[in-house]
Design an enzyme around this catalytic site. Structure first.
Site, PDB file in Angstrom:
ATOM      1  N   ASP A 127      47.888  37.543   9.340  1.00  0.00           N
ATOM      2  CA  ASP A 127      47.612  37.082  10.697  1.00  0.00           C
ATOM      3  C   ASP A 127      48.048  38.217  11.620  1.00  0.00           C
ATOM      4  O   ASP A 127      49.234  38.449  11.826  1.00  0.00           O
ATOM      5  CB  ASP A 127      48.411  35.809  10.990  1.00  0.00           C
ATOM      6  CG  ASP A 127      48.242  35.336  12.435  1.00  0.00           C
ATOM      7  OD1 ASP A 127      47.573  36.032  13.227  1.00  0.00           O
ATOM      8  OD2 ASP A 127      48.789  34.265  12.766  1.00  0.00           O
TER       9      ASP A 127
ATOM     10  N   LYS B   7      44.609  38.356  22.771  1.00  0.00           N
ATOM     11  CA  LYS B   7      45.798  39.159  23.036  1.00  0.00           C
ATOM     12  C   LYS B   7      45.430  40.634  23.127  1.00  0.00           C
ATOM     13  O   LYS B   7      45.488  41.239  24.179  1.00  0.00           O
ATOM     14  CB  LYS B   7      46.856  38.911  21.966  1.00  0.00           C
ATOM     15  CG  LYS B   7      47.307  37.464  21.964  1.00  0.00           C
ATOM     16  CD  LYS B   7      47.923  37.066  20.662  1.00  0.00           C
ATOM     17  CE  LYS B   7      47.960  35.568  20.520  1.00  0.00           C
ATOM     18  NZ  LYS B   7      48.624  34.864  21.601  1.00  0.00           N
TER      19      LYS B   7
ATOM     20  N   TRP C   3      54.689  31.155  14.070  1.00  0.00           N
ATOM     21  CA  TRP C   3      53.290  31.264  13.651  1.00  0.00           C
ATOM     22  C   TRP C   3      53.143  31.232  12.142  1.00  0.00           C
ATOM     23  O   TRP C   3      52.209  30.619  11.614  1.00  0.00           O
ATOM     24  CB  TRP C   3      52.611  32.481  14.290  1.00  0.00           C
ATOM     25  CG  TRP C   3      52.479  32.221  15.742  1.00  0.00           C
ATOM     26  CD1 TRP C   3      53.156  32.837  16.759  1.00  0.00           C
ATOM     27  CD2 TRP C   3      51.674  31.199  16.373  1.00  0.00           C
ATOM     28  NE1 TRP C   3      52.825  32.264  17.965  1.00  0.00           N
ATOM     29  CE2 TRP C   3      51.922  31.266  17.762  1.00  0.00           C
ATOM     30  CE3 TRP C   3      50.790  30.235  15.910  1.00  0.00           C
ATOM     31  CZ2 TRP C   3      51.305  30.413  18.689  1.00  0.00           C
ATOM     32  CZ3 TRP C   3      50.173  29.386  16.812  1.00  0.00           C
ATOM     33  CH2 TRP C   3      50.428  29.472  18.186  1.00  0.00           C
TER      34      TRP C   3
END
Ligand code: PMP
Length: 360
Positions: free
Chosen positions: A172, A196, A102
């Protein structure tokens, strides 16, 4: 209703109570004779839902008043571009910490707008740990420092907040937001895809310090300008109303659980017993350095990968869903977000132990 235990990495499990509330509300929201999905986002009814959700998130995370909370679309992936567009503020360089898949995606997108300096990377060690504070080398002319607090695929989480010196720190937090208390005032921007640890897919939450608004790169699309969304109270255009409403139900549920401090306690217990079981056995393994192990995403492998398919089949038959690891790493991954109860982890441990007895 038969709800199984869901270990999906995202879109992920939602609390039973929240889904039941949504079911009650679905066709007739609070006696209004229509669904929340069928209302104008500018109606008094929806605005009150939206404002309550924001207030609850502010309460849960103790978000200071000089931060705006934006409820956007486009996923965390759109933020990879929105960040440099909004935060370069005339500078040509940004610092990024590279801890896996990511971070790499964030870096690739930022590289389209500026020179990315890799302030730290653990790539040579296959991303099996977060860098130490001493390893982070900031460049003198960077506009900001970006990192990924939890690598959802690698299962690597920072156990500290990096020091970005005099420039804003950007994170993030897609897969570990709301998993425990954090000091929001340390950050310039916190962003997270909702699917999530917040709510359903379709919503992206951005928490941005007000002084960072209004310095976009020339040519930035209107929809990519944080200031536009901040001034429009996230209603510059039609927001993802249902995802916003449902996330609001999750925030309310979190408050009733005792907030993020209470969640952190349960999360730590869940993760500790799962890692302990993996470490105790020669049959299961997790390669991540102990101090960098994720409290949310626990990847593990079986000693014999030929058993993976059978493991997944039998797990599913035992009511344990979505344990397959990411396609890029294989093996298994148990995502144990807030909405995954401790009973789910207990059931997984029982299953893992039985499977090991049979096949170990
Ligand atoms: N960052 C992290 C840490 C993620 O786990 C994900 C999604 N798995 C993303 C970014 C991308 O999110 P989205 O699909 O919402 O664009």
């Amino acid at each position: 209703m038969t709800r199984k235990f869901n270990f999906s990495a995202g879109p992920a499990a939602l609390p039973d109570e929240v889904l039941q509330q949504a079911q009650r509300d679905l066709c007739d929201w609070q006696g209004k004779g229509l669904s929340i999905m069928e209302m104008s986002h500018r109606s008094d009814e929806f605005v009150s839902v939206a404002q309550q959700a924001e207030q609850d998130l502010r309460d849960l995370m103790s978000i200071p008043d000089h931060y705006k909370v934006l409820f956007l679309q486009g996923g965390a992936s759109s933020q990879f571009a929105m960040l440099p567009m909004n935060l370069l503020r005339g500078k040509q360089t940004a610092d990024y910490i590279n801890t896996g898949i990511w971070s790499k995606k964030a870096i690739a997108e930022a590289s389209r707008y500026c020179t990315v300096n890799i302030a730290a990377t653990t790539e040579a060690e296959h991303f099996l740990r977060a860098p130490t504070p001493a390893e982070i080398q900031l460049s003198p002319d960077a506009a900001y420092l970006h990192y990924t607090s939890n690598e959802t695929i690698g299962g690597v989480e920072f156990n500290y907040i990096p020091d970005s010196g005099s420039v804003p720190l950007i994170v993030d937090m897609s897969s570990d937001i709301l998993s425990g208390p954090i000091d929001v005032s340390r950050f310039g921007v916190i962003y997270a895809g909702a699917q999530k640890n917040i709510g359903p897919a379709g919503l992206t939450v951005v928490i941005v310090r007000e002084d960072l608004l209004g310095h976009t790169l020339a040519g930035t699309p209107t929809m990519y300008d944080y200031k536009v969304h901040a001034e429009g109270e996230s209603m510059h255009n039609t927001p993802p109303t249902f995802a916003w409403y449902l996330s609001g139900l999750v925030f309310d549920w979190l408050k009733r659980q005792g907030g993020v401090a209470a969640m952190a306690e349960v999360n730590q217990r869940k993760a500790a017993k799962l890692y302990a079981a993996i470490d105790r056995s020669d049959f299961y393994a997790n390669p991540v350095a102990i101090d960098s192990r994720s409290g949310m995403n626990v990847p593990f492998t079986l000693a014999d990968a030929a058993l993976d398919k059978l493991f997944l089949q039998q797990a599913e038959a035992a009511g344990l869903l979505n344990l397959k690891g990411h396609r890029s790493v294989g093996g298994m991954r148990a995502s144990i977000y807030n909405a995954v109860p401790e009973a789910a982890v207990d059931a997984l441990l029982t299953f893992m132990s039985e499977f090991e007895t049979q096949h170990g």
